[in-house]
Design a protein around this motif. Structure first.
Motif, PDB file in Angstrom:
ATOM      1  N   LEU A   1      14.989   8.242  14.024  1.00  0.00           N
ATOM      2  CA  LEU A   1      13.752   8.868  13.569  1.00  0.00           C
ATOM      3  C   LEU A   1      12.904   7.893  12.758  1.00  0.00           C
ATOM      4  O   LEU A   1      11.683   8.037  12.681  1.00  0.00           O
ATOM      5  N   TRP A   2      13.560   6.914  12.143  1.00  0.00           N
ATOM      6  CA  TRP A   2      12.885   5.860  11.386  1.00  0.00           C
ATOM      7  C   TRP A   2      13.421   4.532  11.918  1.00  0.00           C
ATOM      8  O   TRP A   2      14.391   3.983  11.376  1.00  0.00           O
TER       9      TRP A   2
ATOM     10  N   GLN B   1      12.553   5.125   3.461  1.00  0.00           N
ATOM     11  CA  GLN B   1      13.535   5.381   4.518  1.00  0.00           C
ATOM     12  C   GLN B   1      14.200   4.091   4.962  1.00  0.00           C
ATOM     13  O   GLN B   1      15.427   4.042   5.160  1.00  0.00           O
ATOM     14  N   LEU B   2      13.404   3.032   5.128  1.00  0.00           N
ATOM     15  CA  LEU B   2      13.933   1.734   5.558  1.00  0.00           C
ATOM     16  C   LEU B   2      15.034   1.245   4.630  1.00  0.00           C
ATOM     17  O   LEU B   2      16.099   0.800   5.081  1.00  0.00           O
ATOM     18  N   VAL B   3      14.790   1.304   3.339  1.00  0.00           N
ATOM     19  CA  VAL B   3      15.688   0.676   2.370  1.00  0.00           C
ATOM     20  C   VAL B   3      16.790   1.617   1.908  1.00  0.00           C
ATOM     21  O   VAL B   3      17.950   1.210   1.783  1.00  0.00           O
TER      22      VAL B   3
ATOM     23  N   GLY C   1       0.797  -1.217   0.000  1.00  0.00           N
ATOM     24  CA  GLY C   1       0.000   0.000   0.000  1.00  0.00           C
ATOM     25  C   GLY C   1       0.829   1.266   0.000  1.00  0.00           C
ATOM     26  O   GLY C   1       1.930   1.325   0.551  1.00  0.00           O
ATOM     27  N   ALA C   2       0.262   2.306  -0.609  1.00  0.00           N
ATOM     28  CA  ALA C   2       0.969   3.577  -0.741  1.00  0.00           C
ATOM     29  C   ALA C   2       1.235   4.250   0.593  1.00  0.00           C
ATOM     30  O   ALA C   2       2.185   5.040   0.713  1.00  0.00           O
ATOM     31  N   SER C   3       0.426   3.948   1.613  1.00  0.00           N
ATOM     32  CA  SER C   3       0.635   4.591   2.918  1.00  0.00           C
ATOM     33  C   SER C   3       1.954   4.177   3.559  1.00  0.00           C
ATOM     34  O   SER C   3       2.426   4.839   4.487  1.00  0.00           O
ATOM     35  N   LYS C   4       2.552   3.091   3.067  1.00  0.00           N
ATOM     36  CA  LYS C   4       3.829   2.628   3.622  1.00  0.00           C
ATOM     37  C   LYS C   4       5.026   3.071   2.781  1.00  0.00           C
ATOM     38  O   LYS C   4       6.170   2.777   3.128  1.00  0.00           O
ATOM     39  N   ALA C   5       4.774   3.785   1.674  1.00  0.00           N
ATOM     40  CA  ALA C   5       5.844   4.066   0.720  1.00  0.00           C
ATOM     41  C   ALA C   5       6.978   4.896   1.311  1.00  0.00           C
ATOM     42  O   ALA C   5       8.154   4.625   1.062  1.00  0.00           O
ATOM     43  N   GLU C   6       6.652   5.932   2.087  1.00  0.00           N
ATOM     44  CA  GLU C   6       7.705   6.769   2.654  1.00  0.00           C
ATOM     45  C   GLU C   6       8.508   5.995   3.693  1.00  0.00           C
ATOM     46  O   GLU C   6       9.754   6.087   3.729  1.00  0.00           O
ATOM     47  N   ALA C   7       7.821   5.238   4.544  1.00  0.00           N
ATOM     48  CA  ALA C   7       8.533   4.441   5.541  1.00  0.00           C
ATOM     49  C   ALA C   7       9.435   3.412   4.871  1.00  0.00           C
ATOM     50  O   ALA C   7      10.574   3.185   5.316  1.00  0.00           O
ATOM     51  N   VAL C   8       8.959   2.795   3.797  1.00  0.00           N
ATOM     52  CA  VAL C   8       9.771   1.813   3.068  1.00  0.00           C
ATOM     53  C   VAL C   8      10.977   2.492   2.414  1.00  0.00           C
ATOM     54  O   VAL C   8      12.090   1.952   2.431  1.00  0.00           O
TER      55      VAL C   8
END
Length: 261
Positions: A218-219, A209-211, A200-207
């Motif tokens: 902060l993440w 940052q993760l990768v 889902g797109a709601s996880k795109a920013e977190a992903v």
């Protein structure tokens, strides 16, 4: 860190289930780390189907859950022990008492958390840990600012995390507990293999940052960049912010079939 991007969420679940099936085939008494939330549901459905076909057994396996709300009574439908039993444990053949979670009703929370850490150690550590990721980059309930060395402990939930979880409480954020017990980032990093799923797109920013972002409290999930065996399973929407998405697709497509994840 291996990043796998597949168009169908069912294919992601199959890849994760393949890893767990292979682990249990070579080590029937493996220790699994189980996550709640929406991300692993398709994996649990796939494993349940395979169990029904006689392709995998959990009879000798043990498992530890990631986290638990503080204060929800036993049997509450959103208590994480209730959820994991409903979504997975009672659908397969885990032995009685083979699955353990943090005790959100403990009288002495610090002692209970220390005992939980010791139980994981006594079991030989987690062989494969399933994870999701929150929109603010948390894994388990390790909110932004969590120590990378942290172990199982009590945490205060951010309002954003409570808003994210309100869908499980009739959309009412005031029903979502304000505290939880969670495995720490240090605990999670001790697992031998970590498999994180995000859709889902709601996880795109977190992903992103993760990768591809810097490792930063902060993440919190970014600590997984230092894990020796971390697999990130994504659908195109969750991978939407990745600069190297084409490379990740190419490398996974070119892997030897025997290698797995």
């Amino acid at each position: 860190m291996e990043v796998v991007i597949l168009d169908d969420a069912r294919d992601l679940a199959s890849v994760a289930a393949d890893a767990i099936t292979a682990l249990l085939a070579r080590k029937p008494d493996a220790v699994l780390g189980l996550a709640t939330g929406s991300s692993p549901l398709a994996v649990y459905d796939e494993l349940t189907a395979r169990h029904g076909r006689g392709e995998v057994s959990f009879a000798q396996a043990r498992a530890f859950t990631l986290d638990e709300y503080v204060g929800l009574p036993a049997g509450h439908p959103e208590r994480y022990r209730t959820v994991i039993d409903r979504d997975f444990v009672t659908r397969v053949d885990f032995a009685p008492d083979a699955v353990r979670g943090p005790d959100g009703l403990a009288d002495d929370i610090p002692a209970s958390c220390a005992a939980y850490e010791q139980a994981i150690a006594d079991a030989g550590g987690v062989d494969l840990q399933i994870l999701g990721i929150g929109s603010v980059g948390h894994i388990a309930f390790n909110e932004p600012g969590s120590s990378f060395a942290s172990r199982t402990r009590i945490k205060t939930l951010t309002r954003q995390t409570r808003l994210d979880n309100a869908r499980f409480f009739d959309g009412d954020v005031d029903q979502v507990p304000t505290h939880c017990l969670t495995q720490g980032l240090g605990t999670i990093m001790a697992a031998r293999h970590v498999v994180l799923l995000a859709t889902g797109a709601s996880k795109a920013e977190a992903v992103h940052q993760l990768v591809e972002g810097p490792v930063s409290a902060l993440w919190p999930a970014t600590i997984l960049q230092h894990h020796p065996h971390a697999t990130v399973l994504l659908d195109p929407a969750a991978a939407g912010r990745l600069q190297l998405a084409g490379y990740y697709r190419e490398t996974f497509a070119g892997k030897p079939t025997w290698q797995g994840i």
